[in-house]
Write a protein that holds these residues in place. Structure first.
Motif, PDB file in Angstrom:
ATOM      1  N   PRO A 153       0.842  -1.204   0.000  1.00  0.00           N
ATOM      2  CA  PRO A 153       0.000   0.000   0.000  1.00  0.00           C
ATOM      3  C   PRO A 153       0.873   1.249   0.000  1.00  0.00           C
ATOM      4  CG  PRO A 153      -0.769  -1.574   1.648  1.00  0.00           C
ATOM      5  CD  PRO A 153       0.546  -2.095   1.138  1.00  0.00           C
ATOM      6  N   THR A 154       0.447   2.264  -0.725  1.00  0.00           N
ATOM      7  CA  THR A 154       1.226   3.492  -0.851  1.00  0.00           C
ATOM      8  C   THR A 154       0.359   4.681  -0.491  1.00  0.00           C
ATOM      9  OG1 THR A 154       2.565   2.518  -2.621  1.00  0.00           O
ATOM     10  CG2 THR A 154       2.601   4.911  -2.418  1.00  0.00           C
ATOM     11  N   TYR A 155       0.921   5.570   0.336  1.00  0.00           N
ATOM     12  CA  TYR A 155       0.220   6.796   0.726  1.00  0.00           C
ATOM     13  C   TYR A 155       1.036   7.993   0.273  1.00  0.00           C
ATOM     14  CZ  TYR A 155      -1.689   3.303   3.956  1.00  0.00           C
ATOM     15  OH  TYR A 155      -2.231   2.161   4.490  1.00  0.00           O
ATOM     16  N   ASP A 156       0.346   8.997  -0.242  1.00  0.00           N
ATOM     17  CA  ASP A 156       0.984  10.240  -0.675  1.00  0.00           C
ATOM     18  C   ASP A 156       0.757  11.322   0.381  1.00  0.00           C
ATOM     19  OD1 ASP A 156       1.634   8.930  -2.963  1.00  0.00           O
ATOM     20  OD2 ASP A 156       0.500  10.213  -4.322  1.00  0.00           O
ATOM     21  N   LEU A 157       1.816  12.016   0.744  1.00  0.00           N
ATOM     22  CA  LEU A 157       1.714  13.158   1.646  1.00  0.00           C
ATOM     23  C   LEU A 157       2.247  14.390   0.934  1.00  0.00           C
ATOM     24  CD1 LEU A 157       2.811  11.620   5.059  1.00  0.00           C
ATOM     25  CD2 LEU A 157       0.503  12.006   4.191  1.00  0.00           C
ATOM     26  N   PRO A 158       1.514  15.493   0.964  1.00  0.00           N
ATOM     27  CA  PRO A 158       1.905  16.672   0.185  1.00  0.00           C
ATOM     28  C   PRO A 158       3.031  17.468   0.829  1.00  0.00           C
ATOM     29  CG  PRO A 158      -0.060  17.151   1.448  1.00  0.00           C
ATOM     30  CD  PRO A 158       0.238  15.699   1.684  1.00  0.00           C
ATOM     31  N   GLU A 159       3.684  18.243   0.007  1.00  0.00           N
ATOM     32  CA  GLU A 159       4.629  19.257   0.508  1.00  0.00           C
ATOM     33  C   GLU A 159       3.807  20.398   1.087  1.00  0.00           C
ATOM     34  OE1 GLU A 159       7.761  20.456   1.686  1.00  0.00           O
ATOM     35  OE2 GLU A 159       8.576  19.710  -0.213  1.00  0.00           O
ATOM     36  N   LEU A 160       4.086  20.760   2.345  1.00  0.00           N
ATOM     37  CA  LEU A 160       3.301  21.799   3.009  1.00  0.00           C
ATOM     38  C   LEU A 160       4.217  22.878   3.552  1.00  0.00           C
ATOM     39  CD1 LEU A 160       0.844  19.516   5.036  1.00  0.00           C
ATOM     40  CD2 LEU A 160       0.313  20.804   2.966  1.00  0.00           C
ATOM     41  N   ASP A 161       3.852  24.119   3.327  1.00  0.00           N
ATOM     42  CA  ASP A 161       4.633  25.253   3.833  1.00  0.00           C
ATOM     43  C   ASP A 161       3.862  25.916   4.972  1.00  0.00           C
ATOM     44  OD1 ASP A 161       6.576  27.157   4.141  1.00  0.00           O
ATOM     45  OD2 ASP A 161       5.869  28.433   2.502  1.00  0.00           O
ATOM     46  N   ILE A 162       3.631  25.140   6.035  1.00  0.00           N
ATOM     47  CA  ILE A 162       2.926  25.652   7.211  1.00  0.00           C
ATOM     48  C   ILE A 162       3.663  25.186   8.462  1.00  0.00           C
ATOM     49  CG2 ILE A 162       0.647  25.813   6.143  1.00  0.00           C
ATOM     50  CD1 ILE A 162      -0.031  23.082   7.183  1.00  0.00           C
ATOM     51  N   GLY A 163       3.268  25.700   9.619  1.00  0.00           N
ATOM     52  CA  GLY A 163       3.943  25.378  10.866  1.00  0.00           C
ATOM     53  C   GLY A 163       3.862  23.908  11.220  1.00  0.00           C
ATOM     54  N   ASP A 164       4.746  23.472  12.135  1.00  0.00           N
ATOM     55  CA  ASP A 164       4.868  22.058  12.470  1.00  0.00           C
ATOM     56  C   ASP A 164       3.558  21.447  12.945  1.00  0.00           C
ATOM     57  OD1 ASP A 164       7.500  21.736  11.761  1.00  0.00           O
ATOM     58  OD2 ASP A 164       8.283  22.233  13.741  1.00  0.00           O
ATOM     59  N   ILE A 165       2.888  22.081  13.918  1.00  0.00           N
ATOM     60  CA  ILE A 165       1.686  21.492  14.482  1.00  0.00           C
ATOM     61  C   ILE A 165       0.589  21.392  13.426  1.00  0.00           C
ATOM     62  CG2 ILE A 165      -0.127  21.750  16.210  1.00  0.00           C
ATOM     63  CD1 ILE A 165       2.506  20.974  17.413  1.00  0.00           C
ATOM     64  N   ALA A 166       0.363  22.482  12.692  1.00  0.00           N
ATOM     65  CA  ALA A 166      -0.661  22.454  11.634  1.00  0.00           C
ATOM     66  C   ALA A 166      -0.310  21.417  10.579  1.00  0.00           C
ATOM     67  CB  ALA A 166      -0.788  23.841  11.003  1.00  0.00           C
ATOM     68  N   ARG A 167       0.970  21.302  10.254  1.00  0.00           N
ATOM     69  CA  ARG A 167       1.392  20.315   9.253  1.00  0.00           C
ATOM     70  C   ARG A 167       1.087  18.897   9.725  1.00  0.00           C
ATOM     71  NH1 ARG A 167       6.256  21.931   8.436  1.00  0.00           N
ATOM     72  NH2 ARG A 167       7.470  20.462   9.682  1.00  0.00           N
ATOM     73  N   LEU A 168       1.353  18.620  10.998  1.00  0.00           N
ATOM     74  CA  LEU A 168       1.105  17.276  11.523  1.00  0.00           C
ATOM     75  C   LEU A 168      -0.373  16.900  11.408  1.00  0.00           C
ATOM     76  CD1 LEU A 168       3.358  17.169  14.723  1.00  0.00           C
ATOM     77  CD2 LEU A 168       3.794  16.136  12.489  1.00  0.00           C
ATOM     78  N   TYR A 169      -1.256  17.823  11.789  1.00  0.00           N
ATOM     79  CA  TYR A 169      -2.686  17.522  11.731  1.00  0.00           C
ATOM     80  C   TYR A 169      -3.153  17.366  10.283  1.00  0.00           C
ATOM     81  CZ  TYR A 169      -3.535  18.080  16.720  1.00  0.00           C
ATOM     82  OH  TYR A 169      -3.551  17.899  18.079  1.00  0.00           O
ATOM     83  N   THR A 170      -2.599  18.163   9.371  1.00  0.00           N
ATOM     84  CA  THR A 170      -2.968  18.046   7.960  1.00  0.00           C
ATOM     85  C   THR A 170      -2.494  16.717   7.386  1.00  0.00           C
ATOM     86  OG1 THR A 170      -2.816  20.452   7.696  1.00  0.00           O
ATOM     87  CG2 THR A 170      -2.769  19.130   5.691  1.00  0.00           C
ATOM     88  N   LEU A 171      -1.285  16.314   7.711  1.00  0.00           N
ATOM     89  CA  LEU A 171      -0.764  15.039   7.231  1.00  0.00           C
ATOM     90  C   LEU A 171      -1.523  13.871   7.853  1.00  0.00           C
ATOM     91  CD1 LEU A 171       3.089  15.759   7.287  1.00  0.00           C
ATOM     92  CD2 LEU A 171       1.523  15.830   5.332  1.00  0.00           C
ATOM     93  N   ALA A 172      -1.878  13.999   9.132  1.00  0.00           N
ATOM     94  CA  ALA A 172      -2.665  12.942   9.776  1.00  0.00           C
ATOM     95  C   ALA A 172      -3.997  12.760   9.074  1.00  0.00           C
ATOM     96  CB  ALA A 172      -2.871  13.277  11.255  1.00  0.00           C
TER      97      ALA A 172
END
Length: 346
Positions: A318-337
Motif C-alpha cells: 500500500p502506498t500513501y501520498d503526503l503533500p509538501e506543506l509550507d505551514i507550521g509544524d503542528i498544523a502540518r502534523l494535523y494536515t498530514l494525519a
C-alpha cells in the motif's frame, strides 16, 4: 470517513526511511491519525534527538510517557523518548528485582560502559521497552517508577491495552533490519533462561501480524532505491513490511502525454507569451525563454517522479501520498494525519 483501515490488528507501527525524507514527521502524523476517534497512541523516539519534542513544540521529553496532543475525536497522543541507560535500570528491576544494586552500577558508570562496548545491547533495551509498551494492559500495569502510568478511561475494560497503537520513530532503513532483528541474535546466544524467553517474545511480536514496518521515501533515486533494498531485506528476515509513504509529493498539473512532450522540450513560447499578455503581463522574449526552460525542467522532474513511483509500485505494498506543506509544524502534523486517514492508513 467511510474508508477502510489498512492496518486492522496492527498494534506496533515501526516507521523507518532514509535520512532527510521526513521520517519523524510522518511517524508523528501517523500517531495522530491512529489516536483519532477516542483512541490512545504512544509515539516513541529511540535515537536521542528529541525530534518529537520539537515537532510538538514541547520541552525535551524525559524518560517518561507524557501527553503530547489531542487527536481529532478526543483521542490522545503520548510521547516517550527512550534512554538506554534508564531502560536497562527498568529491565533489571522488572525481571531481576535489582532496584538498588542496579542504581549502584549506574553511579559507578558500569551501565554506560556496558552499552558503549556492546552496541547491540542498546538495541535490545530499546526494542524491549517498545515491546513492553505495546503489550501493556491496564490490569497488568505495574506501578511505574520511570514512566507515567496512564489512568484508565471510563468505559475501557480493565484488561484492555493501555495504548491502542504504538508508533516507533525507528532508525533509518540502512540500519532498521539489524535493529529489529537484534533479539533473534540474543535468543541464539542465550539458549535458555529469562534472557532467551524475553528475546524470543520480542521477536514473536516483531514478526507477527501485530507489527508493520512502514517505509518513508521521497521521489528521488537514492531514497527510492534504499526503500526497495530495505523492503527486500525485511522480507529476507521475515519482518512484516507495511506501507510505503511517499512524502513531499508535488501536485500533477499536466496529463502524462503533455508532460512528456514538454519534457522533450516541446514548448510553444509564442503561445506562452500570448497567455502572459492575456493576464496583463508584458514579458520580454528572454523572460519567456527563461520560463520555458523552467517549465521543461519541472516537466522532466515530474516524468522522473512518475517513473520512480512506478518502480515503487512493483514492491506490491500500500502506498500513501503526503503533500509538501509550507505551514507550521503542528498544523502540518494535523494536515498530514488527515491525509493518512483519508487514504486508509488509520
Amino acid at each position: 470517513m467511510g474508508v477502510d483501515r489498512d492496518w486492522e490488528g496492527v498494534r506496533l507501527h515501526v516507521v523507518t526511511g532514509k535520512g532527510g525524507t521526513g521520517k519523524t514527521t510522518v511517524a508523528a502524523a501517523l500517531a495522530l491519525a491512529l489516536a483519532s476517534d477516542g483512541r490512545r497512541a504512544l509515539l516513541v523516539e529511540c535515537e536521542g534527538r528529541q525530534g518529537i519534542a520539537r515537532l510538538f513544540d514541547t520541552p525535551p521529553l524525559p524518560y517518561a510517557e507524557r501527553k503530547l496532543a489531542v487527536a481529532p475525536g478526543e483521542g490522545m497522543v503520548y510521547g516517550l523518548a527512550i534512554d538506554p541507560e534508564q531502560a536497562l535500570l527498568e529491565y533489571l528491576e522488572m525481571y531481576y528485582h535489582l532496584g538498588r544494586p542496579a542504581r549502584v552500577l549506574q553511579r559507578v558508570g558500569a551501565i554506560d560502559f556496558a552499552t558503549t562496548i556492546a552496541p547491540g545491547l542498546r538495541d535490545v533495551l530499546l526494542t524491549g521497552k517498545v515491546y513492553e509498551a505495546t503489550r501493556r494492559r491496564f490490569s497488568g500495569s505495574r506501578p511505574a517508577r520511570t514512566a507515567a502510568r496512564i489512568v484508565r478511561h471510563d468505559g475501557v475494560p480493565a484488561d484492555a491495552y493501555v495504548y491502542d497503537a504504538v508508533v516507533l520513530d525507528a532508525p533509518p532503513t540502512g540500519r532498521i533490519t539489524r535493529f529489529l532483528n537484534v533479539n533473534a541474535e540474543v535468543a541464539d546466544l542465550a539458549r535458555v533462561g529469562p534472557i532467551n524467553r524475553q528475546a524470543a517474545s520480542i521477536m514473536s511480536l516483531l514478526r507477527s501480524p501485530q507489527t508493520a514496518v512502514h517505509l518513508v521515501t521521497v521521489l528521488e533515486d537514492m531514497p527510492v532505491q534504499e526503500t526497495l533494498d530495505g523492503i527486500a531485506e525485511l522480507r529476507r528476515q521475515q519482518l512484516p513490511v507495511g506501507a510505503i509513504v511517499i512524502n513531499r509529493v508535488q501536485p500533477a498539473h499536466l496529463p502524462t502525454s503533455a508532460l512528456r512532450a514538454v519534457a522533450r522540450g516541446e514548448v510553444d513560447t509564442a503561445a506562452l507569451q500570448r497567455g502572459l499578455a492575456k493576464l496583463g503581463i508584458a514579458a520580454e522574449p528572454s523572460t519567456v525563454d527563461a520560463l520555458a526552460a523552467e517549465t521543461i525542467d519541472a516537466a522532466r522532474t515530474a516524468v522522473r517522479e512518475r517513473r520512480l513511483r512506478h518502480t515503487l509500485s512493483q514492491a506490491g505494498r500500500p502506498t500513501y501520498d503526503l503533500p509538501e506543506l509550507d505551514i507550521g509544524d503542528i498544523a502540518r502534523l494535523y494536515t498530514l494525519a488527515a491525509a493518512l486517514r483519508e487514504q486508509g492508513a488509520a
